[in-house]
Design a protein around this motif. Structure first.
Motif, PDB file in Angstrom:
ATOM      1  N   LEU A 139      37.502  45.948  35.226  1.00 30.46           N
ATOM      2  CA  LEU A 139      37.255  45.209  36.457  1.00 30.46           C
ATOM      3  C   LEU A 139      38.579  44.904  37.147  1.00 30.46           C
ATOM      4  O   LEU A 139      39.625  44.765  36.497  1.00 30.46           O
ATOM      5  N   GLY A 140      38.535  44.789  38.465  1.00 33.12           N
ATOM      6  CA  GLY A 140      39.738  44.454  39.210  1.00 33.12           C
ATOM      7  C   GLY A 140      40.193  43.034  38.915  1.00 33.12           C
ATOM      8  O   GLY A 140      39.375  42.108  38.866  1.00 33.12           O
ATOM      9  N   ASN A 141      41.484  42.870  38.724  1.00 35.14           N
ATOM     10  CA  ASN A 141      42.028  41.525  38.506  1.00 35.14           C
ATOM     11  C   ASN A 141      41.883  40.738  39.811  1.00 35.14           C
ATOM     12  O   ASN A 141      42.455  41.117  40.832  1.00 35.14           O
ATOM     13  N   PRO A 142      41.099  39.656  39.807  1.00 32.66           N
ATOM     14  CA  PRO A 142      40.858  38.921  41.061  1.00 32.66           C
ATOM     15  C   PRO A 142      42.123  38.323  41.671  1.00 32.66           C
ATOM     16  O   PRO A 142      42.124  37.958  42.844  1.00 32.66           O
ATOM     17  N   GLU A 143      43.195  38.224  40.873  1.00 30.09           N
ATOM     18  CA  GLU A 143      44.453  37.677  41.378  1.00 30.09           C
ATOM     19  C   GLU A 143      45.403  38.774  41.859  1.00 30.09           C
ATOM     20  O   GLU A 143      46.510  38.465  42.317  1.00 30.09           O
ATOM     21  N   SER A 144      44.987  40.027  41.767  1.00 24.53           N
ATOM     22  CA  SER A 144      45.904  41.126  42.058  1.00 24.53           C
ATOM     23  C   SER A 144      45.980  41.434  43.550  1.00 24.53           C
ATOM     24  O   SER A 144      45.056  41.170  44.323  1.00 24.53           O
ATOM     25  N   GLU A 145      47.095  42.040  43.928  1.00 29.50           N
ATOM     26  CA  GLU A 145      47.296  42.461  45.307  1.00 29.50           C
ATOM     27  C   GLU A 145      46.323  43.577  45.678  1.00 29.50           C
ATOM     28  O   GLU A 145      45.872  43.656  46.825  1.00 29.50           O
ATOM     29  N   ALA A 146      45.997  44.441  44.715  1.00 29.31           N
ATOM     30  CA  ALA A 146      45.099  45.561  44.993  1.00 29.31           C
ATOM     31  C   ALA A 146      43.716  45.069  45.419  1.00 29.31           C
ATOM     32  O   ALA A 146      43.118  45.599  46.359  1.00 29.31           O
ATOM     33  N   VAL A 147      43.201  44.067  44.728  1.00 28.97           N
ATOM     34  CA  VAL A 147      41.892  43.514  45.078  1.00 28.97           C
ATOM     35  C   VAL A 147      41.950  42.841  46.441  1.00 28.97           C
ATOM     36  O   VAL A 147      41.046  42.995  47.270  1.00 28.97           O
TER      37      VAL A 147
END
Length: 252
Positions: A139-147
């Motif tokens: 799953l995408g890290n909700p804190e990431s720049e990509a998300v």
């Protein structure tokens, strides 16, 4: 030069050159030459050996097939193309999940639609894991720049990060199930990938559109193809760079 890939695959399968020759229907000397001299078997033998050893022809003999043949096989790996994700039949999702016997892999940013579409998903994944299926959730890290960037591209702000947190309410129920592993990734996601043994649904991503409105490719792995394996390798690369979501179990 010896074919070390074939040698290792034969050993891993608990076979010898002699038993391989017997199973494929050739002389022991021929099988020995396949390994020690890297002689390339006839296509019918390559197919039989790959099936017997549960390896890809393209892995055991990387240069055996012409580029034209590899391209034709890759085309044959495409079972169906759906114009958008909502066109994928519910029964297909169910079949792929329920019939998986070795591995299930989900690579998304959130993929909240899946537990909503398949209400028994958590129970199904638990049952598959308890049946020795390797279940991997990315799953995408909700804190990431990509998300955050993906949300900006779709014009929905931080909604994707919220969806990741929402879907975790489902997947957290699997935290203590042996065989279920979950990781956060922070990669730019070019495709969402849903793998079920040797079948796969690849949801392409289009700039400015949610994944639900983008095409989906239904792929089935063929021994001599490389299309399926391209996406399988992509999944593995993301997995190797991702961080575990759940803490390791405490030893009793």
């Amino acid at each position: 030069m010896a074919n070390d890939r074939l040698r290792e695959a034969v050993l891993n399968a608990g076979l010898t050159p002699l038993s391989l020759a017997e199973r494929v229907g050739v002389s022991p000397k021929t099988a020995e030459r396949w390994i020690t001299l890297n002689r390339v078997p006839y296509p019918r033998h390559r197919h039989a050996i790959a099936g017997l050893l549960k390896e890809r022809e393209s892995y055991l003999w990387p240069n055996a097939a012409s580029p034209e043949r590899v391209a034709r096989v890759a085309e044959s790996e495409v079972v169906h193309v759906y114009s958008r994700r909502s066109a994928v039949p519910y029964d297909l999702w169910r079949r792929l999940i329920e019939q998986s016997s070795e591995r299930i892999g989900i690579l998304v940013y959130a993929g909240l639609f899946l537990p909503e579409l398949v209400p028994t998903l958590i129970r199904d994944l638990q049952e598959r894991a308890l049946a020795a299926v390797d279940v991997r959730l990315l799953l995408g890290n909700p804190e990431s720049e990509a998300v955050a960037q993906r949300g900006a591209e779709e014009g929905i702000g931080d909604a994707i990060a919220g969806k990741v947190r929402n879907v975790m309410a489902f997947y957290n129920q699997l935290q203590d199930v042996p065989g279920v592993h979950a990781r956060f990734h922070s990669t730019t996601l070019y495709n969402s990938i849903y793998r079920f043994d040797n079948e796969m649904l690849v949801n392409t991503h289009a700039y400015g559109f949610p994944a639900a409105h983008a095409p989906v490719f239904h792929l089935r792995r063929l021994s001599g193809g490389d299309l399926f394996d391209t996406y399988a390798d992509s999944f593995d690369r993301v997995w190797s760079s991702a961080a575990p979501i759940w803490p390791p179990p405490v030893a009793g």
